[in-house]
Enzyme design. Structure first.
Site, mmCIF file in Angstrom:
data_model
loop_
_atom_site.group_PDB
_atom_site.id
_atom_site.type_symbol
_atom_site.label_atom_id
_atom_site.label_comp_id
_atom_site.label_asym_id
_atom_site.label_seq_id
_atom_site.Cartn_x
_atom_site.Cartn_y
_atom_site.Cartn_z
ATOM 1 N N HIS A 1 -99.218 56.570 -22.332
ATOM 2 C CA HIS A 1 -97.760 56.670 -22.246
ATOM 3 C C HIS A 1 -97.140 56.148 -23.538
ATOM 4 O O HIS A 1 -97.507 55.087 -24.021
ATOM 5 C CB HIS A 1 -97.234 55.852 -21.056
ATOM 6 C CG HIS A 1 -97.445 56.525 -19.735
ATOM 7 N ND1 HIS A 1 -96.761 56.171 -18.600
ATOM 8 C CD2 HIS A 1 -98.256 57.566 -19.380
ATOM 9 C CE1 HIS A 1 -97.137 56.956 -17.594
ATOM 10 N NE2 HIS A 1 -98.062 57.795 -18.044
ATOM 11 N N TYR B 1 -88.367 51.781 -14.669
ATOM 12 C CA TYR B 1 -87.959 50.446 -14.216
ATOM 13 C C TYR B 1 -86.471 50.537 -13.909
ATOM 14 O O TYR B 1 -85.663 50.756 -14.816
ATOM 15 C CB TYR B 1 -88.195 49.400 -15.320
ATOM 16 C CG TYR B 1 -89.647 49.027 -15.514
ATOM 17 C CD1 TYR B 1 -90.504 49.832 -16.263
ATOM 18 C CD2 TYR B 1 -90.173 47.861 -14.955
ATOM 19 C CE1 TYR B 1 -91.848 49.491 -16.434
ATOM 20 C CE2 TYR B 1 -91.510 47.504 -15.124
ATOM 21 C CZ TYR B 1 -92.330 48.324 -15.861
ATOM 22 O OH TYR B 1 -93.648 47.984 -16.030
ATOM 23 N N PRO C 1 -95.368 40.350 -11.646
ATOM 24 C CA PRO C 1 -95.935 41.596 -12.155
ATOM 25 C C PRO C 1 -95.002 42.455 -13.013
ATOM 26 O O PRO C 1 -95.469 43.402 -13.644
ATOM 27 C CB PRO C 1 -96.313 42.354 -10.873
ATOM 28 C CG PRO C 1 -95.477 41.769 -9.795
ATOM 29 C CD PRO C 1 -95.220 40.350 -10.177
ATOM 30 N N LYS D 1 -98.403 42.287 -17.165
ATOM 31 C CA LYS D 1 -99.155 41.455 -18.107
ATOM 32 C C LYS D 1 -100.430 40.818 -17.555
ATOM 33 O O LYS D 1 -101.308 40.436 -18.336
ATOM 34 C CB LYS D 1 -98.258 40.309 -18.614
ATOM 35 C CG LYS D 1 -97.221 40.736 -19.596
ATOM 36 C CD LYS D 1 -97.842 41.106 -20.925
ATOM 37 C CE LYS D 1 -97.053 42.195 -21.610
ATOM 38 N NZ LYS D 1 -97.801 43.232 -22.224
ATOM 39 N N TYR E 1 -94.238 44.498 -24.424
ATOM 40 C CA TYR E 1 -94.783 45.332 -23.346
ATOM 41 C C TYR E 1 -96.094 45.997 -23.791
ATOM 42 O O TYR E 1 -97.088 45.968 -23.056
ATOM 43 C CB TYR E 1 -93.763 46.388 -22.925
ATOM 44 C CG TYR E 1 -94.113 47.101 -21.633
ATOM 45 C CD1 TYR E 1 -93.496 46.733 -20.440
ATOM 46 C CD2 TYR E 1 -95.050 48.137 -21.595
ATOM 47 C CE1 TYR E 1 -93.813 47.371 -19.240
ATOM 48 C CE2 TYR E 1 -95.368 48.780 -20.409
ATOM 49 C CZ TYR E 1 -94.746 48.395 -19.242
ATOM 50 O OH TYR E 1 -95.068 49.027 -18.058
HETATM 51 P P1 FAD Z 1 -108.967 38.211 -10.171
HETATM 52 O O1 FAD Z 1 -108.845 39.676 -10.363
HETATM 53 O O2 FAD Z 1 -108.177 37.573 -9.096
HETATM 54 O O3 FAD Z 1 -110.506 37.888 -9.952
HETATM 55 C C1 FAD Z 1 -110.964 36.632 -9.507
HETATM 56 C C2 FAD Z 1 -112.248 36.819 -8.750
HETATM 57 O O4 FAD Z 1 -112.765 35.547 -8.373
HETATM 58 C C3 FAD Z 1 -112.026 37.598 -7.458
HETATM 59 O O5 FAD Z 1 -112.926 38.687 -7.404
HETATM 60 C C4 FAD Z 1 -112.255 36.563 -6.366
HETATM 61 O O6 FAD Z 1 -112.773 37.138 -5.195
HETATM 62 C C5 FAD Z 1 -113.233 35.619 -7.059
HETATM 63 N N1 FAD Z 1 -113.247 34.264 -6.475
HETATM 64 C C6 FAD Z 1 -112.201 33.560 -5.992
HETATM 65 N N2 FAD Z 1 -112.599 32.370 -5.539
HETATM 66 C C7 FAD Z 1 -113.944 32.314 -5.732
HETATM 67 C C8 FAD Z 1 -114.941 31.337 -5.460
HETATM 68 N N3 FAD Z 1 -114.616 30.197 -4.848
HETATM 69 N N4 FAD Z 1 -116.225 31.595 -5.794
HETATM 70 C C9 FAD Z 1 -116.556 32.759 -6.377
HETATM 71 N N5 FAD Z 1 -115.649 33.743 -6.673
HETATM 72 C C10 FAD Z 1 -114.377 33.514 -6.352
HETATM 73 N N6 FAD Z 1 -101.563 42.951 -14.307
HETATM 74 C C11 FAD Z 1 -101.369 43.788 -15.363
HETATM 75 O O7 FAD Z 1 -101.812 43.463 -16.489
HETATM 76 N N7 FAD Z 1 -100.710 44.984 -15.255
HETATM 77 C C12 FAD Z 1 -100.231 45.395 -14.076
HETATM 78 O O8 FAD Z 1 -99.701 46.500 -13.994
HETATM 79 C C13 FAD Z 1 -100.386 44.532 -12.921
HETATM 80 N N8 FAD Z 1 -99.950 44.907 -11.724
HETATM 81 C C14 FAD Z 1 -100.281 44.150 -10.632
HETATM 82 C C15 FAD Z 1 -99.906 44.628 -9.413
HETATM 83 C C16 FAD Z 1 -100.256 43.899 -8.277
HETATM 84 C C17 FAD Z 1 -99.871 44.477 -6.957
HETATM 85 C C18 FAD Z 1 -100.967 42.658 -8.371
HETATM 86 C C19 FAD Z 1 -101.328 41.862 -7.144
HETATM 87 C C20 FAD Z 1 -101.328 42.190 -9.614
HETATM 88 C C21 FAD Z 1 -100.995 42.920 -10.742
HETATM 89 N N9 FAD Z 1 -101.379 42.501 -11.998
HETATM 90 C C22 FAD Z 1 -101.111 43.297 -13.084
HETATM 91 C C23 FAD Z 1 -102.140 41.251 -12.155
HETATM 92 C C24 FAD Z 1 -103.643 41.464 -12.255
HETATM 93 O O9 FAD Z 1 -104.117 42.213 -11.160
HETATM 94 C C25 FAD Z 1 -104.371 40.110 -12.331
HETATM 95 O O10 FAD Z 1 -103.757 39.342 -13.320
HETATM 96 C C26 FAD Z 1 -105.868 40.272 -12.637
HETATM 97 O O11 FAD Z 1 -106.560 40.702 -11.484
HETATM 98 C C27 FAD Z 1 -106.489 38.956 -13.126
HETATM 99 O O12 FAD Z 1 -107.882 39.083 -13.259
HETATM 100 P P2 FAD Z 1 -108.848 37.850 -13.030
HETATM 101 O O13 FAD Z 1 -110.236 38.375 -13.225
HETATM 102 O O14 FAD Z 1 -108.388 36.693 -13.816
HETATM 103 O O15 FAD Z 1 -108.622 37.424 -11.507
HETATM 104 C C1 DHB Z 2 -97.669 48.597 -12.232
HETATM 105 C C2 DHB Z 2 -97.489 47.275 -11.930
HETATM 106 C C3 DHB Z 2 -96.596 46.562 -12.677
HETATM 107 O O1 DHB Z 2 -96.415 45.267 -12.409
HETATM 108 C C4 DHB Z 2 -95.870 47.117 -13.698
HETATM 109 O O2 DHB Z 2 -94.979 46.383 -14.393
HETATM 110 C C5 DHB Z 2 -96.066 48.425 -13.995
HETATM 111 C C6 DHB Z 2 -96.976 49.171 -13.257
HETATM 112 C C7 DHB Z 2 -98.631 49.385 -11.441
HETATM 113 O O3 DHB Z 2 -99.228 48.832 -10.514
HETATM 114 O O4 DHB Z 2 -98.786 50.580 -11.728
#
Ligand code: FAD
Ligand code: DHB
Length: 389
Positions: free
Chosen positions: A72, A199, A292, A296, A382
């Site tokens: 995009h 947005y 979200p 980021k 962004y």
């Molecule tokens: P996580 O993905 O949470 O992974 C952590 C892992 O650790 C999990 O698999 C969990 O099961 C495991 N764990 C937890 N506790 C334990 C334990 N005690 N022992 C062993 N394992 C354990 N970010 C963006 O950049 N762009 C977006 O568009 C965006 N949209 C989002 C939309 C939604 C609906 C949500 C909920 C989040 C969004 N985010 C977005 C955020 C993004 O998903 C997270 O920041 C990302 O998953 C972080 O990755 P991580 O590996 O640090 O943590």
């Molecule tokens: C999505 C999530 C976001 O938080 C955002 O700013 C843009 C897109 C997504 O899940 O597609």
């Protein structure tokens, strides 16, 4: 079992860290509470910054991303009767890519399996021991109910916002902001009604039109905290989205379709500092959470491990501790930039009870839509600052 780096969590941060360490000749073992299928199906982020895409490509994970990811050039910013496109490509020469977190974790899961990575899924009771020493360890109960122990040179907490690693850092400084609204997110089997993300500010509340592919749309609505998803029928959701996204304005229509997933997400900002205690390091959501709105969270998790992997390779392979010692301070510079940007996008776009706030928000949106300086600031944040910012 003995390894060089014990990683807690097989989300994007943990999996990518093991991939980058492997490429640098450093061994690791991962423990994860969930099953591989659960981790790979968890619907979350959808937008990858340019530097995230570049990094994934550079470690051999670009093939499906390049064919299935949708590049995009920018985003649409909207408020009632106005829609403006901000073209990041023109403003700063950078783009973003729509590619689901589910796909990133599947690609990583396959690459790690092909490399023979040791990942113990479905563990419980994970605990970190002796992070102040050069022989830290992680204990857990395995899927068979037997106790397990990983002795390592370094432990990395990639265990997300509810994991135990963060609590193993004594006396941290923490900052938190809980927002007075949540998102109701849906996934729908319908072609997106827009080429790039919309947005939308609206007096009824914020709405976001995103997507996952040519046939799957992802949309969000601002809802009050504590909202019960059962009170939002599919019809109610599509009607609210149509109103807030401007169905019928200048001939634009929102195409509804079957909703396949529906959930409510609370929103908060959180930062814990330092991101290191002795031989324990934190990366991704384990150390920081952003609301979200700026897309980021995943990108920040990737940026952390892009910094941490070479720092651990220097420490363990080259016996140079300097990059590992600098990790927390360096990572936190980007963390705070993204924390500010996510807070700013969130507070600019979500409506409150206060009519004064609404006027400030609209003024800010008009400025972004008409000032190249304003639009460039949004675009830089962004589309993402370079790794190592
Ligand atoms: P996580 O993905 O949470 O992974 C952590 C892992 O650790 C999990 O698999 C969990 O099961 C495991 N764990 C937890 N506790 C334990 C334990 N005690 N022992 C062993 N394992 C354990 N970010 C963006 O950049 N762009 C977006 O568009 C965006 N949209 C989002 C939309 C939604 C609906 C949500 C909920 C989040 C969004 N985010 C977005 C955020 C993004 O998903 C997270 O920041 C990302 O998953 C972080 O990755 P991580 O590996 O640090 O943590
Ligand atoms: C999505 C999530 C976001 O938080 C955002 O700013 C843009 C897109 C997504 O899940 O597609």
């Amino acid at each position: 079992m003995r390894t060089q780096v014990a990683i807690i969590g097989a989300g994007p941060a943990g999996l990518l860290l093991s991939q980058l360490l492997d490429a640098a000749g450093v061994e690791s073992v991962i423990v994860e509470t969930r099953s591989r299928e659960y981790v790979e199906a968890r619907i979350r982020a959808g937008i990858l910054e340019q530097s995230t895409v570049d990094l994934l490509r550079s470690c051999g994970l670009g093939e499906r991303l390049d064919t299935e990811g949708d590049v995009h050039r920018g985003i649409h910013l909207q408020w009632p009767r106005e829609r403006h496109h901000l073209d990041f490509s023109e403003l700063i020469g950078r783009t973003v890519t729509v590619y689901g977190q589910t796909e990133v974790t599947k690609d990583l899961g396959r690459a790690r399996a092909a490399a023979g990575q040791e990942i113990v899924y479905e563990v419980s009771g994970t605990a970190v021991h002796d992070p102040e020493t050069e022989r830290p360890s992680v204990t857990y109960t395995g899927p068979d109910g037997r106790p397990g122990r990983i002795e390592a040179d370094v432990v990395v907490g990639c265990d997300g916002s509810f994991g135990p690693a963060r609590a193993a850092v004594p006396d941290p400084q923490t900052w938190e902001r809980v927002y007075p609204y949540s998102w109701l997110g849906i996934l729908a089997d319908v072609a997106p009604s827009t080429d790039e993300l919309i947005y939308a500010w609206h007096p009824d509340g914020f709405a976001l039109h995103s997507m996952r592919s040519a046939t799957v749309s992802r949309l969000y609505l601002q809802v009050p905290n504590g909202t019960d998803v059962a009170t939002w029928s599919d019809d109610r959701i599509w009607t609210a989205l149509a109103t807030r996204l401007g169905h019928g304005q200048d001939g634009w229509t929102l195409n509804p379709g079957p909703i396949t997933e529906k959930s409510v997400l609370p929103m908060r900002s959180f930062v814990q500092q330092p991101m290191r205690h002795g031989r324990l390091f934190l990366a991704g959501d384990a150390a920081h959470i952003v609301p979200p709105t700026g897309a980021k969270g995943l990108n920040l998790a990737v940026a952390d491990v892009a910094l941490l992997a070479p720092a651990l390779a220097s420490l363990l392979r080259d016996k140079d501790p300097a990059p590992a010692e600098a990790y927390s301070d360096t990572a936190l510079r980007r963390v705070w930039r993204c924390t500010h940007f996510s807070w700013w996008m969130t507070t600019m776009l979500h409506t409150s009870e206060d009519p004064f706030d609404a006027q400030l928000q609209l003024s800010q949106l008009r400025w972004l839509a008409t000032s190249e300086a304003g639009a460039t600031g949004l675009a830089e944040n962004y589309a993402g600052l370079p790794i190592g910012f």
